[in-house]
Design a protein around this motif. Sequence first.
Motif, mmCIF file in Angstrom:
data_model
loop_
_atom_site.group_PDB
_atom_site.id
_atom_site.type_symbol
_atom_site.label_atom_id
_atom_site.label_comp_id
_atom_site.label_asym_id
_atom_site.label_seq_id
_atom_site.Cartn_x
_atom_site.Cartn_y
_atom_site.Cartn_z
ATOM 1 N N ARG A 581 36.743 46.472 48.287
ATOM 2 C CA ARG A 581 37.668 45.336 48.464
ATOM 3 C C ARG A 581 39.043 45.644 47.893
ATOM 4 O O ARG A 581 40.060 45.185 48.425
ATOM 5 C CB ARG A 581 37.089 44.074 47.796
ATOM 6 C CG ARG A 581 37.897 42.817 48.107
ATOM 7 C CD ARG A 581 37.903 42.560 49.591
ATOM 8 N NE ARG A 581 38.902 41.615 50.024
ATOM 9 C CZ ARG A 581 40.168 41.889 50.332
ATOM 10 N NH1 ARG A 581 40.618 43.129 50.233
ATOM 11 N NH2 ARG A 581 40.999 40.965 50.739
ATOM 12 N N LEU A 633 33.622 37.971 43.802
ATOM 13 C CA LEU A 633 33.946 38.022 45.225
ATOM 14 C C LEU A 633 33.237 36.877 45.917
ATOM 15 O O LEU A 633 32.151 36.471 45.496
ATOM 16 C CB LEU A 633 33.507 39.354 45.854
ATOM 17 C CG LEU A 633 34.171 40.638 45.357
ATOM 18 C CD1 LEU A 633 33.605 41.840 46.099
ATOM 19 C CD2 LEU A 633 35.678 40.586 45.491
ATOM 20 N N LEU A 641 35.483 38.509 53.158
ATOM 21 C CA LEU A 641 35.180 38.781 51.750
ATOM 22 C C LEU A 641 36.485 38.843 50.973
ATOM 23 O O LEU A 641 37.339 39.697 51.242
ATOM 24 C CB LEU A 641 34.406 40.098 51.632
ATOM 25 C CG LEU A 641 33.892 40.457 50.238
ATOM 26 C CD1 LEU A 641 32.859 39.440 49.768
ATOM 27 C CD2 LEU A 641 33.288 41.866 50.240
ATOM 28 N N GLN A 642 36.635 37.950 49.983
ATOM 29 C CA GLN A 642 37.872 37.849 49.229
ATOM 30 C C GLN A 642 37.579 37.788 47.733
ATOM 31 O O GLN A 642 36.469 37.474 47.300
ATOM 32 C CB GLN A 642 38.645 36.581 49.638
ATOM 33 C CG GLN A 642 38.989 36.484 51.101
ATOM 34 C CD GLN A 642 40.024 37.498 51.537
ATOM 35 O OE1 GLN A 642 40.583 38.234 50.715
ATOM 36 N NE2 GLN A 642 40.287 37.569 52.834
ATOM 37 N N LYS A 649 41.603 40.383 41.078
ATOM 38 C CA LYS A 649 42.120 41.667 41.562
ATOM 39 C C LYS A 649 42.936 42.357 40.478
ATOM 40 O O LYS A 649 42.784 43.576 40.247
ATOM 41 C CB LYS A 649 42.985 41.440 42.802
ATOM 42 C CG LYS A 649 43.598 42.709 43.381
ATOM 43 C CD LYS A 649 44.366 42.389 44.659
ATOM 44 C CE LYS A 649 44.943 43.662 45.287
ATOM 45 N NZ LYS A 649 46.080 44.188 44.491
#
Length: 1000
Positions: A581, A633, A641-642, A649
Amino acid sequence: MEALAGLGLASNIVQFLEFSGRLVSFTIELYEAAEGALSSNSVLEQITTDLKQHCDGLLHSLTHSNALARTEPEAALLPLSKSCRDLGQEFLVALEDLKKYIKAIGKGGKVLDKPSERLGKRRISKDMKGSLGHLQLGRIIADRTCRLARQKQERTSTTQYRLAGDVTSIKEALDRLQEDHRRLGISAANEAAELRETLIKSLERVTSRCDTCTEIDVAEPHSSMQLPSDLCLWLSRMSSAGALLSKQIPIIDSLQFPKILDREESIKEAHPATFEWLFESARSMEDLQTPQKVLDWLRTGSDVFWINGRAGSGKSTLMKFLYRHPKTIIALKEWGGSRRLFVARFFFWNTGTTMQKSQHGLLQTLLYHIFTQDPDLIASMCPSRWSQASPLSNAWSHTEILQAFAKLKEQDLESVRFCFFIDGLDEYDGDHLDIISTINTFASSGAIKICFSSRPWTVFENAYGTNHELMIRLQDFTRSDIMRFVEDRLAEGTQFLRLKYTDPAYESLVQEILERSNGVFLWVYLVVRSLRRGMTNYDTVRELRTRLRELPSELEEYFQHMLDSTDWVYHQQAARLYLIRLVAVHALNVVDVSMFAEDDLDFALKEGPVPDFQNHSMEGTKSRILVRCQDLLEFDHSSSLQFLHRTVKSFLETRDIRNLLDRRAGLDFNPHHFMCNSTLLRMRQVAESQGEALATVKTFEVAMATFFYHAHSMEIEDQLDYRLFPLLDRTVWKCTRRPLAGYFNHCNSLLITDPLDPLDPLDRQFYPDDPGRSPKVRDMHYEGWLADKAARSGIEGYLPNSIGTGLEVLSLDGNPRRKPPLEVALRSMVSDERSQIIGRLLDAGADPNETILSADDCHRNSSIWQAYIGALAWTSRSPREDNATIIEMLLMRGADPSIGGPIQNSFSQSLTIEFGISDEKAAKLDALRRRFLTMRSEQQQTIGSWGSELTSHVKSHLSINNSSSDMSKRPAKRAHEPDAMPCEETWRALRHWRRTGIFF
């Protein structure tokens, strides 16, 4: 002819029918009452002239339409229109003769009103003869009109029946127009819907007459042919609106980009009854009059309003709440007064695509929202695009966007007002001073004001922190909102009432959460979720408090706690998911990461069928991912998917955490390599499917961009696996050869982005017998497409990596061939990077004189250099500016200057005529070639003399050795032993010969 494009034609048809009805009605009356003929000549002439004009307009619409696309009703109207026009001309001639006849009777004389009475006087006077002549001519006109009317009625009835079948297509076209309005959010959607309903009703009234109106009712001629009075008006309005929107919609559509609204839609809605203080009157001085400041700025303020807050304090949620709230619009309308009000918004996202975190993306999105509210602004703000005969729908350059906003500031300040809401300015991926300067430039106009949010960074404090009337610190005003959120969320648990009413310590638990939150909604959200899990286990308040106090108060410490609490069995898979990600540049869905647990990291290269990604299996995969990622996530509203929050992050990108993830994932794991394999696997699924996968996979443009982005990143790390490229070549070839080709017609820019002809100048031909391949699809796959795409993507090692082994390429028939990479670059590449790639290949040792061995190549047994020159001589593709540079490089690196072919006699002339090289450059290249020819001749002479010298040295050396030794005493010579060892001078001559003797 397209249905909407035919609305103008339909308007002409309706006007034709209306005027025809009026004419028939009038002439029948004339036929029955001749006394009205003389007084109505001028009216008859006017109607006839109008009819002829409408016939001319109808003929122009029909004859200028595509004959192949012309419908049956249109074809039937063509001869009818011609006959009407011709007969109308006859009417005008007859009326002109009539006027001349009357004038000859007597100037200003009164024509007999009652011919029947004069006939009874048994005297035929000159005036009576004139009247009888006039009556006879009038009857001739009436007879002709009636014949025309009956002919028209017969053909028009048939046309009406056929037109009834076209009503459905017109409805569908109008539905598409309305859907375009909704899709783009154009504010005129309601007007389009109203036009649609009115027009369809009128069309249905017309077609319903087909059942009852089969011939002219002579008694009531006008009523039998009368059309709805508003039909022509609505058709004309729709025709004009359609022509306007046909230019506006493509321009608005071109402003859209993938994921333009994703960030906004991914932001969670505000919890009920929170943030309402923004619209309340100030309650006390302790409130710092913050609500009044926000409300006053919306109603009467200008300039820039700054909402700042800590990470996770809920700034994005508040901004989404604020711009969407009806009270915001009401307050802004007070500010705008009678002026047109435009409200636009943008949400920065540092984990998103380039457009979601750049100034260009900000300006383009604001422009998109402005144009959807008033498409009529396009003509004044984008005159260059609007002036094109066919409005440009290509990507917008940054310069063009800035020019549009410069035009925006030139709008009449007394007629418009603009308010922009911009969230997450700290997530801008660039110099924050630049974005601050842009915002201040906008706000300097009295017609534009801006509300933005960000973290309280120094750069924003220096710019906006001194004006306390135009700023708020969010965490100072969310205490009551946090309290409401905690109580409401905990109340959703089944054990809430038991704890609240049986344990007095419950209130202190809620209070402790409130005190430790420091106004950070994200921390509260995570804590409440943890406590709710404890409540499902029937934890007591004491146990819940223990759980609460074990959770860190700072977000980063909380994230570390979540990482550490992951089951050790999942450490490797969770770390891989986090790394994937982190490097992803496009939204990831569950299929993209479904192979996260695969042990074979080269899973795309595995032989056999592609895994079947079905929805039912993906649900299980989604659950497995969420379990391993411990809420850091999540899958958003679009199943992408974030990260839970941008702070996650930032936390994972810290050096210590990134090193931890690398160790857990395994030293052989590279997330870029995973993404290349995952993307290639999905493309293989499209290539090998029968079409059902097309509805669920990414478009090939996005897939290809994803693959090459990650391939480039791997090459930077010196870890690129070039085995992926032949598989990519075969996959694209399959897609361009299958009946799915229609899907890829719009993807021509996928592989070819410059306007050069991509066809191989040697052996690529059209395939007229292959219905599965259109020219655009065919052009997607040519022998040099992969080299072109790699070069455009910054991948420098694709071709040089194959020097010596040969590059595997697929021909148009799908057969793999191995070719020297220099041959592919010279004969198949079309991109602007071609000359750079050829230079790198020559630097790496590629030989331009290498022989082509392909059995089916027309240049077999020729050198690469000779094939290149020969291809340039006869190919029809447009001249390339880099040909001169490439020819010079090849000559400098040893290309044979004495090859045959078209340049043998006149090198300079061939370069100019055959290759499109300027005279000046051709002369320089000719001089270079001649110099190399002279050098070669001199070297050959030198080599000849060296050869003679070397021969004498060898013979002398052998004779000396033979004479100075006792041959009888020497042992027998072994089979592999030379007769004599060369002396040092001989070795020196050989080395010099080898070093300088052979250049060509």
